[in-house]
Design a protein around this motif. Structure first.
Motif, PDB file in Angstrom:
ATOM      1  N   SER A 202       3.708   6.440  -3.597  1.00 54.48           N
ATOM      2  CA  SER A 202       3.267   6.276  -2.216  1.00 54.48           C
ATOM      3  C   SER A 202       2.899   7.628  -1.629  1.00 54.48           C
ATOM      4  O   SER A 202       2.675   8.591  -2.357  1.00 54.48           O
TER       5      SER A 202
ATOM      6  N   GLU B 138      -1.350  -2.215   5.567  1.00 55.37           N
ATOM      7  CA  GLU B 138      -1.157  -0.807   5.170  1.00 55.37           C
ATOM      8  C   GLU B 138      -0.654  -0.745   3.729  1.00 55.37           C
ATOM      9  O   GLU B 138       0.466  -1.172   3.444  1.00 55.37           O
TER      10      GLU B 138
ATOM     11  N   GLU C 260       2.616   5.751  17.647  1.00 56.67           N
ATOM     12  CA  GLU C 260       3.246   5.897  16.340  1.00 56.67           C
ATOM     13  C   GLU C 260       4.618   5.234  16.292  1.00 56.67           C
ATOM     14  O   GLU C 260       5.323   5.152  17.302  1.00 56.67           O
TER      15      GLU C 260
ATOM     16  N   TYR D 113       1.316   2.684  11.816  1.00 53.36           N
ATOM     17  CA  TYR D 113       2.546   2.273  11.131  1.00 53.36           C
ATOM     18  C   TYR D 113       2.439   2.529   9.629  1.00 53.36           C
ATOM     19  O   TYR D 113       3.181   1.964   8.833  1.00 53.36           O
ATOM     20  N   GLY D 114       1.519   3.441   9.242  1.00 52.63           N
ATOM     21  CA  GLY D 114       1.328   3.803   7.843  1.00 52.63           C
ATOM     22  C   GLY D 114       0.242   4.859   7.714  1.00 52.63           C
ATOM     23  O   GLY D 114      -0.322   5.331   8.709  1.00 52.63           O
ATOM     24  N   ARG D 115      -0.070   5.216   6.489  1.00 49.57           N
ATOM     25  CA  ARG D 115      -0.969   6.332   6.232  1.00 49.57           C
ATOM     26  C   ARG D 115      -2.379   6.126   6.757  1.00 49.57           C
ATOM     27  O   ARG D 115      -2.997   7.026   7.324  1.00 49.57           O
TER      28      ARG D 115
ATOM     29  N   ASN E  51       2.806   1.197   2.659  1.00 52.23           N
ATOM     30  CA  ASN E  51       4.138   0.627   2.818  1.00 52.23           C
ATOM     31  C   ASN E  51       4.166  -0.887   2.639  1.00 52.23           C
ATOM     32  O   ASN E  51       5.221  -1.509   2.773  1.00 52.23           O
TER      33      ASN E  51
ATOM     34  N   GLN F 146       3.021  -3.241   4.530  1.00 44.09           N
ATOM     35  CA  GLN F 146       3.258  -3.998   5.757  1.00 44.09           C
ATOM     36  C   GLN F 146       1.948  -4.542   6.339  1.00 44.09           C
ATOM     37  O   GLN F 146       0.891  -3.921   6.186  1.00 44.09           O
TER      38      GLN F 146
ATOM     39  N   GLU G 209       7.927   4.176  13.041  1.00 44.99           N
ATOM     40  CA  GLU G 209       8.346   4.267  11.647  1.00 44.99           C
ATOM     41  C   GLU G 209       7.493   3.323  10.798  1.00 44.99           C
ATOM     42  O   GLU G 209       7.015   2.290  11.277  1.00 44.99           O
ATOM     43  N   TRP G 210       7.344   3.669   9.528  1.00 43.23           N
ATOM     44  CA  TRP G 210       6.458   2.900   8.649  1.00 43.23           C
ATOM     45  C   TRP G 210       7.112   1.635   8.080  1.00 43.23           C
ATOM     46  O   TRP G 210       6.494   0.936   7.283  1.00 43.23           O
ATOM     47  N   ASP G 211       8.338   1.321   8.492  1.00 47.95           N
ATOM     48  CA  ASP G 211       9.057   0.224   7.841  1.00 47.95           C
ATOM     49  C   ASP G 211       8.637  -1.165   8.322  1.00 47.95           C
ATOM     50  O   ASP G 211       9.053  -2.177   7.751  1.00 47.95           O
TER      51      ASP G 211
ATOM     52  N   GLY H 199      11.039  -1.360   3.763  1.00 48.74           N
ATOM     53  CA  GLY H 199      10.434  -2.064   4.872  1.00 48.74           C
ATOM     54  C   GLY H 199      10.897  -3.501   5.031  1.00 48.74           C
ATOM     55  O   GLY H 199      11.754  -3.995   4.296  1.00 48.74           O
TER      56      GLY H 199
END
Length: 402
Positions: A346, A144, A114, A92-94, A147, A149, A116-118, A308
């Motif tokens: 980011s 993360e 996988e 959910y992120g890098r 983002n 989160q 979305e990163w929100d 997010g």
């Protein structure tokens, strides 16, 4: 002829590195001790015990690894992975992809889940994927930084524990900033670093693991050839430098001569941890939470948006949407050049769209929060952004005055 370095003073409000605690920096300037000097061994033993407290663990094993946080992530994963092992990585992120990069190089069979990163995952979604893929290891990121989160994981950990699956968690961005419960969450290996909420310069990774992991390490232990020709193992861990089975013995009473320790870094780590524990972990978490509330209040009052889900945002990172028509890098540069304040951009799809304000460790102070809000407002005003002028600091102060 080279001149002596002149380092400018900065207010660092990025998600890492952060401002080092002055007590830690003073300790790092102390005289060098030999790595087997009894005085240094005492420092190491105290560091081992202090590392456990922010992790929320009673594990026997907890120590530092020379290298940035990434060294701990790699050491943890290659300790467990043998070629062909199945690893599930929820993304959910890098930085979940970094876990995958490490696993790929260890020749694991990787499956990415996988989204979305929100926002982070619903825990049930991860558990269902575990049931389908049947991995040996689940590797996740708790917080993360790309983002801001934060993932809930107690149900995931419990499922892994009940099904004999190893649960490896990157806690780099949350260690020392939010309450962690490694034991209660069923985490087998947890990894952190010095450069964020511990308020020590980058250069060490912190790790803890339970008896299940220690049994694997024992089965893969191979002593360095220059120390013994007797303890050989066909299934040894692929790295010598990041071999947890050897590092554990360096940090134990056995004290095998694995490497030359970065003694000054250990001094700094000791003091960074000690200052947190002296403040009281509940007080540390409350400080981060209050400063986070002030940052969020100031950004809202300025009229800016967030990236997010704010209900799952971690208190150590705030992701802010860059206003339409504003060059985010020019704003960051003006803040640094004219206000001596650093914030971060980011990664990936969020690059150029999101700024990130860090709220970590020694940088998490009221004066820093007020400074970064003032600097951001001033830079946006200079570049003609449509914001509510004069409201950000007022809103932050209202949090502090409650």
């Amino acid at each position: 002829m080279f001149s002596e370095i002149s380092v400018p003073s900065r207010t660092i409000m990025t998600p890492g590195p952060v401002e080092a605690h002055p007590v830690a920096l003073r300790a790092m300037s102390a005289s060098i001790l030999g790595q087997f000097d009894p005085a240094f061994l005492q420092i190491m033993d105290e560091v081992k015990e202090m590392i456990k407290i922010p992790f929320g663990t009673k594990n026997e094993q907890a120590f530092a690894i020379d290298g940035t946080s990434r060294s701990g992530l790699e050491a943890a994963l290659i300790a467990l992975i043998e070629p062909g092992d199945k690893v599930l990585i929820p993304v959910y992120g890098r930085f979940a992809y970094l876990l995958g990069e490490i696993c790929e190089r260890a020749q694991a069979e990787i499956h990415y889940l996988e989204k979305e990163w929100d926002s982070p995952f619903e825990q049930e979604t991860v558990i269902e994927e575990i049931k389908k893929f049947q991995p040996k290891i689940v590797a996740m990121v708790h917080g993360e930084t790309a983002n801001g989160q934060m993932q809930s994981m107690e149900k995931i950990g419990q499922h892994c524990k009940e099904n004999d699956i190893f649960f490896v968690v990157d806690m780099v961005a949350t260690y020392g900033g939010v309450p962690l419960e490694v034991d209660a969450w069923g985490v087998d290996i947890a990894i952190a670093g010095t450069q964020k909420c511990v308020s020590v310069p980058s250069g060490l990774s912190l790790i803890t693991y339970n008896d299940r992991v220690e049994k694997v390490l024992t089965s893969r232990y191979q002593k360095e050839l220059g120390l013994s020709k007797d303890i050989r193992n066909e299934n040894h861990i692929s790295s010598n430098y990041l071999d947890l089975s050897q590092l554990q013995r360096y940090w134990s009473e056995e004290r095998i001569n694995h490497h030359t320790e970065a003694t000054s870094m250990i001094y700094g780590l000791h003091e960074g941890l000690r200052m947190m524990i002296k403040e009281g972990m509940d007080n540390v978490y409350a400080r981060h939470a209050q400063n986070d509330q002030a940052i969020v209040a100031g950004i809202k009052a300025m009229g800016l948006g967030f990236y997010g889900d704010l209900t799952t945002k971690m208190p150590t990172v705030t992701p802010i949407m860059i206003p339409e028509g504003i060059d985010g890098e020019k704003v960051r540069a003006l803040m640094l050049d004219e206000f001596c304040v650093e914030i971060a951009s980011s990664f990936g799809a969020l690059q150029g769209k999101v700024w990130r304000i860090g709220n970590m460790g020694y940088s998490s102070r009221k004066s820093n929060v007020l400074h970064v809000l003032s600097a951001l407002e001033g830079a946006l005003n200079y570049y003609g952004a449509d914001i509510n002028k004069g409201e950000a600091v007022k809103a932050a102060l209202s949090i502090y005055k409650k």
